[in-house]
Scaffold this motif. Structure first.
Motif, PDB file in Angstrom:
ATOM      1  N   GLN D 135      -7.244 -13.549 -11.687  1.00  0.00           N
ATOM      2  CA  GLN D 135      -6.874 -14.322 -12.879  1.00  0.00           C
ATOM      3  C   GLN D 135      -7.021 -15.822 -12.637  1.00  0.00           C
ATOM      4  O   GLN D 135      -7.305 -16.573 -13.561  1.00  0.00           O
ATOM      5  CB  GLN D 135      -5.480 -13.916 -13.326  1.00  0.00           C
ATOM      6  N   LYS D 136      -6.856 -16.226 -11.400  1.00  0.00           N
ATOM      7  CA  LYS D 136      -7.061 -17.642 -11.041  1.00  0.00           C
ATOM      8  C   LYS D 136      -8.505 -17.909 -10.618  1.00  0.00           C
ATOM      9  O   LYS D 136      -8.826 -19.052 -10.277  1.00  0.00           O
ATOM     10  CB  LYS D 136      -6.150 -18.016  -9.866  1.00  0.00           C
ATOM     11  N   ASP D 137      -9.340 -16.892 -10.614  1.00  0.00           N
ATOM     12  CA  ASP D 137     -10.702 -16.991 -10.077  1.00  0.00           C
ATOM     13  C   ASP D 137     -10.685 -17.685  -8.708  1.00  0.00           C
ATOM     14  O   ASP D 137     -11.417 -18.646  -8.460  1.00  0.00           O
ATOM     15  CB  ASP D 137     -11.605 -17.739 -11.063  1.00  0.00           C
ATOM     16  N   ALA D 138      -9.846 -17.153  -7.833  1.00  0.00           N
ATOM     17  CA  ALA D 138      -9.559 -17.822  -6.567  1.00  0.00           C
ATOM     18  C   ALA D 138     -10.447 -17.374  -5.406  1.00  0.00           C
ATOM     19  O   ALA D 138     -10.379 -17.949  -4.322  1.00  0.00           O
ATOM     20  CB  ALA D 138      -8.098 -17.608  -6.189  1.00  0.00           C
ATOM     21  N   ILE D 139     -11.261 -16.341  -5.620  1.00  0.00           N
ATOM     22  CA  ILE D 139     -12.101 -15.863  -4.501  1.00  0.00           C
ATOM     23  C   ILE D 139     -13.570 -16.170  -4.796  1.00  0.00           C
ATOM     24  O   ILE D 139     -14.050 -15.966  -5.920  1.00  0.00           O
ATOM     25  CB  ILE D 139     -11.913 -14.339  -4.267  1.00  0.00           C
ATOM     26  N   SER D 140     -14.262 -16.690  -3.801  1.00  0.00           N
ATOM     27  CA  SER D 140     -15.692 -17.024  -3.916  1.00  0.00           C
ATOM     28  C   SER D 140     -16.538 -15.779  -4.167  1.00  0.00           C
ATOM     29  O   SER D 140     -16.155 -14.681  -3.752  1.00  0.00           O
ATOM     30  CB  SER D 140     -16.215 -17.617  -2.605  1.00  0.00           C
ATOM     31  N   GLU D 141     -17.682 -15.964  -4.766  1.00  0.00           N
ATOM     32  CA  GLU D 141     -18.654 -14.868  -4.852  1.00  0.00           C
ATOM     33  C   GLU D 141     -18.938 -14.344  -3.447  1.00  0.00           C
ATOM     34  O   GLU D 141     -19.073 -15.129  -2.508  1.00  0.00           O
ATOM     35  CB  GLU D 141     -19.970 -15.378  -5.450  1.00  0.00           C
ATOM     36  N   TRP D 142     -19.046 -13.040  -3.318  1.00  0.00           N
ATOM     37  CA  TRP D 142     -19.256 -12.359  -2.041  1.00  0.00           C
ATOM     38  C   TRP D 142     -18.079 -12.504  -1.089  1.00  0.00           C
ATOM     39  O   TRP D 142     -18.180 -12.104   0.076  1.00  0.00           O
ATOM     40  CB  TRP D 142     -20.559 -12.812  -1.353  1.00  0.00           C
ATOM     41  N   GLY D 143     -16.979 -13.018  -1.576  1.00  0.00           N
ATOM     42  CA  GLY D 143     -15.760 -12.997  -0.774  1.00  0.00           C
ATOM     43  C   GLY D 143     -15.410 -11.570  -0.384  1.00  0.00           C
ATOM     44  O   GLY D 143     -15.859 -10.613  -1.025  1.00  0.00           O
ATOM     45  N   SER D 144     -14.594 -11.428   0.653  1.00  0.00           N
ATOM     46  CA  SER D 144     -14.322 -10.099   1.209  1.00  0.00           C
ATOM     47  C   SER D 144     -12.843  -9.956   1.527  1.00  0.00           C
ATOM     48  O   SER D 144     -12.267 -10.782   2.228  1.00  0.00           O
ATOM     49  CB  SER D 144     -15.154  -9.942   2.484  1.00  0.00           C
ATOM     50  N   THR D 145     -12.249  -8.878   1.014  1.00  0.00           N
ATOM     51  CA  THR D 145     -10.856  -8.612   1.361  1.00  0.00           C
ATOM     52  C   THR D 145     -10.755  -7.263   2.062  1.00  0.00           C
ATOM     53  O   THR D 145     -11.461  -6.318   1.730  1.00  0.00           O
ATOM     54  CB  THR D 145      -9.946  -8.599   0.119  1.00  0.00           C
ATOM     55  N   VAL D 146      -9.875  -7.223   3.045  1.00  0.00           N
ATOM     56  CA  VAL D 146      -9.675  -6.004   3.845  1.00  0.00           C
ATOM     57  C   VAL D 146      -8.182  -5.712   3.917  1.00  0.00           C
ATOM     58  O   VAL D 146      -7.383  -6.616   4.187  1.00  0.00           O
ATOM     59  CB  VAL D 146     -10.228  -6.188   5.277  1.00  0.00           C
ATOM     60  N   ALA D 147      -7.818  -4.467   3.668  1.00  0.00           N
ATOM     61  CA  ALA D 147      -6.440  -4.037   3.917  1.00  0.00           C
ATOM     62  C   ALA D 147      -6.469  -3.002   5.025  1.00  0.00           C
ATOM     63  O   ALA D 147      -7.400  -2.197   5.111  1.00  0.00           O
ATOM     64  CB  ALA D 147      -5.823  -3.441   2.662  1.00  0.00           C
ATOM     65  N   LEU D 148      -5.452  -3.014   5.863  1.00  0.00           N
ATOM     66  CA  LEU D 148      -5.387  -2.034   6.950  1.00  0.00           C
ATOM     67  C   LEU D 148      -4.696  -0.764   6.461  1.00  0.00           C
ATOM     68  O   LEU D 148      -3.682  -0.829   5.767  1.00  0.00           O
ATOM     69  CB  LEU D 148      -4.651  -2.610   8.153  1.00  0.00           C
ATOM     70  N   THR D 149      -5.272   0.380   6.857  1.00  0.00           N
ATOM     71  CA  THR D 149      -4.712   1.639   6.419  1.00  0.00           C
ATOM     72  C   THR D 149      -4.741   2.633   7.571  1.00  0.00           C
ATOM     73  O   THR D 149      -5.079   2.266   8.709  1.00  0.00           O
ATOM     74  CB  THR D 149      -5.461   2.161   5.170  1.00  0.00           C
ATOM     75  N   TYR D 150      -4.376   3.879   7.264  1.00  0.00           N
ATOM     76  CA  TYR D 150      -4.310   4.881   8.324  1.00  0.00           C
ATOM     77  C   TYR D 150      -4.734   6.245   7.773  1.00  0.00           C
ATOM     78  O   TYR D 150      -4.524   6.551   6.603  1.00  0.00           O
ATOM     79  CB  TYR D 150      -2.889   4.926   8.919  1.00  0.00           C
ATOM     80  N   ILE D 151      -5.302   7.059   8.641  1.00  0.00           N
ATOM     81  CA  ILE D 151      -5.885   8.339   8.234  1.00  0.00           C
ATOM     82  C   ILE D 151      -4.849   9.317   7.655  1.00  0.00           C
ATOM     83  O   ILE D 151      -5.217  10.336   7.056  1.00  0.00           O
ATOM     84  CB  ILE D 151      -6.666   8.981   9.417  1.00  0.00           C
ATOM     85  N   ALA D 152      -3.568   9.000   7.761  1.00  0.00           N
ATOM     86  CA  ALA D 152      -2.550   9.828   7.098  1.00  0.00           C
ATOM     87  C   ALA D 152      -2.771   9.851   5.585  1.00  0.00           C
ATOM     88  O   ALA D 152      -2.243  10.721   4.897  1.00  0.00           O
ATOM     89  CB  ALA D 152      -1.155   9.322   7.420  1.00  0.00           C
ATOM     90  N   PHE D 250     -13.427   3.865   8.881  1.00  0.00           N
ATOM     91  CA  PHE D 250     -12.661   4.340  10.033  1.00  0.00           C
ATOM     92  C   PHE D 250     -13.035   3.541  11.280  1.00  0.00           C
ATOM     93  O   PHE D 250     -14.218   3.450  11.638  1.00  0.00           O
ATOM     94  CB  PHE D 250     -12.900   5.827  10.277  1.00  0.00           C
ATOM     95  N   HIS D 251     -12.021   2.987  11.907  1.00  0.00           N
ATOM     96  CA  HIS D 251     -12.200   2.240  13.158  1.00  0.00           C
ATOM     97  C   HIS D 251     -11.253   2.892  14.153  1.00  0.00           C
ATOM     98  O   HIS D 251     -10.100   2.479  14.315  1.00  0.00           O
ATOM     99  CB  HIS D 251     -11.833   0.765  12.913  1.00  0.00           C
ATOM    100  N   ASP D 252     -11.753   3.955  14.767  1.00  0.00           N
ATOM    101  CA  ASP D 252     -10.837   4.861  15.461  1.00  0.00           C
ATOM    102  C   ASP D 252     -11.450   5.602  16.636  1.00  0.00           C
ATOM    103  O   ASP D 252     -10.916   6.637  17.050  1.00  0.00           O
ATOM    104  CB  ASP D 252     -10.268   5.862  14.457  1.00  0.00           C
ATOM    105  N   GLY D 253     -12.555   5.104  17.164  1.00  0.00           N
ATOM    106  CA  GLY D 253     -13.139   5.743  18.337  1.00  0.00           C
ATOM    107  C   GLY D 253     -13.637   7.155  18.090  1.00  0.00           C
ATOM    108  O   GLY D 253     -13.898   7.901  19.031  1.00  0.00           O
ATOM    109  N   GLY D 254     -13.762   7.534  16.818  1.00  0.00           N
ATOM    110  CA  GLY D 254     -14.317   8.837  16.475  1.00  0.00           C
ATOM    111  C   GLY D 254     -13.268   9.885  16.102  1.00  0.00           C
ATOM    112  O   GLY D 254     -13.605  11.032  15.791  1.00  0.00           O
ATOM    113  N   PHE D 255     -12.001   9.478  16.083  1.00  0.00           N
ATOM    114  CA  PHE D 255     -10.925  10.430  15.775  1.00  0.00           C
ATOM    115  C   PHE D 255     -11.156  11.180  14.463  1.00  0.00           C
ATOM    116  O   PHE D 255     -10.959  12.403  14.375  1.00  0.00           O
ATOM    117  CB  PHE D 255      -9.581   9.695  15.699  1.00  0.00           C
ATOM    118  N   SER D 256     -11.572  10.434  13.439  1.00  0.00           N
ATOM    119  CA  SER D 256     -11.640  10.981  12.075  1.00  0.00           C
ATOM    120  C   SER D 256     -12.585  12.167  11.939  1.00  0.00           C
ATOM    121  O   SER D 256     -12.437  12.971  11.021  1.00  0.00           O
ATOM    122  CB  SER D 256     -12.046   9.879  11.096  1.00  0.00           C
ATOM    123  N   PHE D 257     -13.582  12.258  12.794  1.00  0.00           N
ATOM    124  CA  PHE D 257     -14.532  13.365  12.690  1.00  0.00           C
ATOM    125  C   PHE D 257     -14.504  14.303  13.897  1.00  0.00           C
ATOM    126  O   PHE D 257     -15.433  15.064  14.117  1.00  0.00           O
ATOM    127  CB  PHE D 257     -15.941  12.842  12.380  1.00  0.00           C
TER     128      PHE D 257
END
Lengths: 270, 270, 270, 270
Positions: D135-152, D250-257
């Motif tokens: 709403q504030k147009d606060a992120i640049s074009e091609w900006g990138s956001t990442v949230a951390l999550t877990y395979i649960a 997935f950043h997990d050394g291969g756990f997910s598969f």
């Protein structure tokens, strides 16, 4: 034609609003297959609905319940066991409502108090239901519960709005309870992910017709109807699917694994 | 107890070797549910097997067929239609064999001629079967075919070796044919992904017992038996699952969506 | 602009045919980022291609290799290590060819000898490559290999034909080798699933334009170009993605998780 | 070693509590790579934390913010743009807290007011953040956001409790915003699904050690550390991953598969 798949089984069916409802069809089919059950819906939905007709047809009693109220839900479970004469064998959860959609709020402009209410009604209600059953030990061994969901939980369908998030939460709760209730009491917990369906609720969503047609074109067997969904629910409630749990079962004519149809590609040929 | 779910339906069942086979149980259950069918297996497997007992019990004829031979498969389809008196309504594909496992070749040391044979027998055979049916228009509208698969198609189970690759290929073929056969003739094509099962074939795999116990501990309902798998196949062959296609259906007591069980964690507490 | 992400790293790049190839762009970007590498392609592809220009530009030697030949692949690995002066740090596998598509055989009418050749070239080749590297211990610890794939491995895109099955097999092989090579030598094995790309190969597929436009409309960021794919390959070869393995990484502007775009829905409004 | 991957980029980093935090490592790496950024955390977390040390080291200002408050989040965005001198290029969302876990409530006995608070803090906060930026147009074009999550979010890990549901909701919000923000402004929205990590928060979870060891055994490369996670965040913030959006990486050394490891099977051999 009846196969007596649910002979003697006792159930609770949420969400029959009118004869377009999937839950309505599920009730009719469960009745045909020999089950007895109670019907429930939000007090307000029942005032608008034709649920009495269904109740008579299926010889079922109606127990109004607000799915966000512990008291109502406890009453529903207690009364159902009393009326049906024992533990519950199957439950259909066909409950969903988005306040932000109703209020015309776009996904990029959600109101979070509305969103929490949406999540409470559409997803947490499944947790609440199972928690109360679990604590009352109200579901028989190998009992089966099904909640209806939609593929927006996996991929973005823009007009589905926050309901996509609610369905993701619902499916996660399904896995969580499927694990714990399965381990403790051999109760099964699944979701069925149904094609877009011309229910009174579904049709209200913006752009529904184009979307319905698109899904139909992208499904090799076409969109699944509410009648066929009711058949599939019967199978999932029966003893013949005993080892299926924690699953999200696509009932969609093949939509979920179709990347593109020829009709769609042709529309994009310049 | 029969529900007459397959009354009057005509089928073909691949892969009944002995009474431990899933296909054996499927045949028994299809018979109970009112179906007529032919039985088939590789000529060599039949010499070792007890399939005649099953055939008598189910009043079924046996048609040997090498699944990698067009001639044999065409003969199977033609004869089955002749014997059963019309088009086919359902098919079970329970076929798999790994030459590299049999020869003791590790995944890091595969022989590619063996591998191609493994893929031919275990996966391409499903394509071949469906191609021949399609070209002969041998399957009824809404007919249903199921192939048995295993979750190694999604995640690595080291001792499953190249069979994992074969199952991935099989599941892809399922989606491909599900699309084309559904679109053209409303035929449904699915796989059922079954728990590790103590069949004569399954038990032969190295480290099977530890693996079986692990899967059992990781499945809230325990491992699914071949009896319950047969029930599930019946459901998928019935008219009550008509809009389910292109799916890989986990029949595994919840294994597929369990990340860890408490028993497993405890073994890793030092 | 170079970030020196691959400074001193040694690689092998498969599949640079002409300046439209993704592999061509990958080679250019790896060169910019400080890597040295050899280039390889099928002998026949090289006769048609402009690969010499690329080789000069990147100061790289060309080693022709038929990916279905053990001898050729062994020669490729041996020569590459000799030329580059040590073990390999990264490999790009951009190899795929469908004989059935080339011969105009529809998915419902595949020739299985062609199919086995398609699988050999497009999928088993990745296994063969990794097996030979593994047996020669030719890849450094934390080395990284990437194969290019397409989302048809997950969902049906009818014109993609048997290539979908080949890509499913490729992705399964990726998981298998990712497990074993990771465990033994900390080598990483992944696939990148790229948007439809206007390469010389890609454009040849029937109905490509409509399909390209559809994918573009369904991707919030539009289709990914081969330039951006090359950037992403560089990241996956670098030391900054060390713990990523056994993954299929979608590089597609968001296509993979978009269920429908508004533009698409509008085309289906009657 | 710096690769100048984030030279001149402006960011906001949520969730650095102490030097065990992933967010702490991300801040250090972003600083090395040439970024400027603000740091934020809940007012209460900051009183306990060592964040000032980090702020000095990275020459970053700290802006306390309650992620459930619109006012606080608006202030955070406004101040950050003011301090950094323009629009935001990247954001790390490393925020999660479960009231039910903290209060010792089991998954089968959740308090729903707690649960709504958990969802608000751990998942809706990402929606709120992106809504305010949008709403504030606060992120640049091609900006990138990442949230951390877990395979649960995909599979049940019993001790992870309601946090699994929160992570599912978070990942759904990621897809929703990835679609809308990508379409409108070419902003990318992803999650990174990290191995169990010995942070101050992570270690507090019941049974953490057994679980950590199990995950380590099931990951061919072992569990990913917070240092390597920081490297991967840098890649996702850089211009070299521009076409990656709506993904759960997935950043997990291969756990997910990995379905099972040999060590695990051996523990189940009787």
């Amino acid at each position: 034609m009846s196969h007596n798949l649910l002979k003697g089984k006792k159930g609770i069916i949420f969400g029959a609003l009118d004869s377009n409802s999937i839950a309505w069809k599920v009730a009719e089919r469960c009745h045909e297959e020999g089950a007895v059950f109670t019907l429930t819906n939000a007090p307000i939905a029942m005032r608008m609905g034709a649920i009495n007709t269904l109740a008579e047809k299926c010889n079922a009693q109606i127990i109004p319940a607000d799915v966000t109220s512990d008291t109502d839900m406890e009453n529903l479970i207690d009364k159902s066991m009393e009326i049906l004469g024992g533990k519950i064998d199957f439950i259909l959860h066909s409950v969903g409502m988005s306040l932000n959609i109703r209020k015309g709020k776009h996904y990029t402009d959600l109101d979070y108090e509305f969103m929490k209410k949406t999540l409470d009604i559409s997803a947490i209600s499944y947790h609440r239901l199972l928690k109360i059953c679990y604590q009352k030990d109200a579901i028989s061994e190998w009992g089966s519960t099904v909640a209806l969901t939609y593929i927006a939980a996996q991929r973005v369908f823009p007009d589905y709005n926050e309901m996509a998030d609610a369905k993701s939460l619902l499916e996660s709760i399904t896995r969580g309870w499927g694990f714990h209730y399965g381990k403790a009491k051999k109760v099964r917990v699944n979701t069925i992910s149904q094609s877009p369906t011309k229910t009174t609720a579904g049709s209200g969503v913006k752009g529904f017709d184009g979307f319905f047609n698109y899904a139909d074109s992208m499904s090799p067997l076409g969109n699944a109807t509410s009648d066929s969904c009711a058949d599939y629910c019967v199978l999932m409630f029966s003893d013949l699917s005993k080892m299926v749990t924690m699953q999200n079962l696509f009932h969609d004519g093949g939509f979920s694994f179709t990347g593109v149809s020829q009709e769609t590609v042709e529309k994009f040929n310049s």
